[in-house]
Design an enzyme around this catalytic site. Sequence first.
Site, PDB file in Angstrom:
ATOM      1  N   ASN A 293       0.856  -1.184   0.000  1.00  0.00           N
ATOM      2  CA  ASN A 293       0.000   0.000   0.000  1.00  0.00           C
ATOM      3  C   ASN A 293       0.893   1.236   0.000  1.00  0.00           C
ATOM      4  O   ASN A 293       2.054   1.170   0.387  1.00  0.00           O
ATOM      5  CB  ASN A 293      -0.898  -0.003   1.243  1.00  0.00           C
ATOM      6  CG  ASN A 293      -2.114   0.867   1.101  1.00  0.00           C
ATOM      7  OD1 ASN A 293      -2.159   1.763   0.277  1.00  0.00           O
ATOM      8  ND2 ASN A 293      -3.123   0.605   1.912  1.00  0.00           N
TER       9      ASN A 293
ATOM     10  N   ASP B 121       1.643   5.178  -4.147  1.00  0.00           N
ATOM     11  CA  ASP B 121       1.234   6.447  -4.750  1.00  0.00           C
ATOM     12  C   ASP B 121       1.510   7.620  -3.821  1.00  0.00           C
ATOM     13  O   ASP B 121       1.943   8.678  -4.271  1.00  0.00           O
ATOM     14  CB  ASP B 121      -0.236   6.403  -5.164  1.00  0.00           C
ATOM     15  CG  ASP B 121      -1.151   5.891  -4.064  1.00  0.00           C
ATOM     16  OD1 ASP B 121      -0.674   5.496  -2.976  1.00  0.00           O
ATOM     17  OD2 ASP B 121      -2.369   5.871  -4.291  1.00  0.00           O
TER      18      ASP B 121
ATOM     19  N   ILE C 144      -7.892  -2.537  -2.814  1.00  0.00           N
ATOM     20  CA  ILE C 144      -7.563  -2.397  -1.398  1.00  0.00           C
ATOM     21  C   ILE C 144      -8.298  -1.228  -0.752  1.00  0.00           C
ATOM     22  O   ILE C 144      -8.492  -1.223   0.456  1.00  0.00           O
ATOM     23  CB  ILE C 144      -6.045  -2.272  -1.164  1.00  0.00           C
ATOM     24  CG1 ILE C 144      -5.472  -1.055  -1.887  1.00  0.00           C
ATOM     25  CG2 ILE C 144      -5.321  -3.525  -1.571  1.00  0.00           C
ATOM     26  CD1 ILE C 144      -4.017  -0.785  -1.565  1.00  0.00           C
TER      27      ILE C 144
ATOM     28  N   GLY D  15     -11.868  -2.446   4.862  1.00  0.00           N
ATOM     29  CA  GLY D  15     -12.011  -1.655   6.082  1.00  0.00           C
ATOM     30  C   GLY D  15     -10.664  -1.168   6.584  1.00  0.00           C
ATOM     31  O   GLY D  15      -9.656  -1.856   6.446  1.00  0.00           O
TER      32      GLY D  15
ATOM     33  N   ARG E 259      -3.648   4.556   5.277  1.00  0.00           N
ATOM     34  CA  ARG E 259      -3.066   5.623   4.468  1.00  0.00           C
ATOM     35  C   ARG E 259      -2.596   6.782   5.360  1.00  0.00           C
ATOM     36  O   ARG E 259      -1.570   7.401   5.090  1.00  0.00           O
ATOM     37  CB  ARG E 259      -4.073   6.108   3.434  1.00  0.00           C
ATOM     38  CG  ARG E 259      -4.691   5.002   2.589  1.00  0.00           C
ATOM     39  CD  ARG E 259      -3.892   4.614   1.423  1.00  0.00           C
ATOM     40  NE  ARG E 259      -4.048   5.588   0.357  1.00  0.00           N
ATOM     41  CZ  ARG E 259      -3.358   5.530  -0.770  1.00  0.00           C
ATOM     42  NH1 ARG E 259      -2.505   4.556  -0.984  1.00  0.00           N
ATOM     43  NH2 ARG E 259      -3.520   6.439  -1.697  1.00  0.00           N
TER      44      ARG E 259
END
Length: 145
Positions: A70, A73, A103, A107, A113
């Site tokens: 994750n 970006d 993704i 939840g 992030r």
Amino acid sequence: MVGFVPRVHWIDHSKGNADKYIYGGWWSVWWMGTYTMVLSKAAFFHRKYLSMYTYQMPASIREYVTKNRNCEDIAMSFLVANATNSPPIWVQGKIFEIGSTGISSLGGHSERRTRCVNRFVTEYGRMPLVSTSVKAVDSRSIWFW
């Protein structure tokens, strides 16, 4: 970075701590009228940033992205903003997304992030992301120039 999917971060005032941030998705961009990142899934940038991502960005960030699968970006947005001291450019357009099973549909996505943003700030030693409200639009569809 130039892209079609904007995102934003802001200082977490609820903690009484000015060095913690919150990651916000599309609705936050819409509500606040500003953005600080564009998602790399629909973006373009100079190829030198790919080399910088691989060879100059802190290895600990790449390792974190790989381990958590994750925030690549967000890492790219940090890298480009740190190198340019400039905000990204949001291009108004239509992109077609196939389903919502990625993704981001899981939840706790925003919390993960948010952790990425705060970790990357620590790694860079500062917040390099620059806020803007500029949006590039097709002037053929605007009545007033």
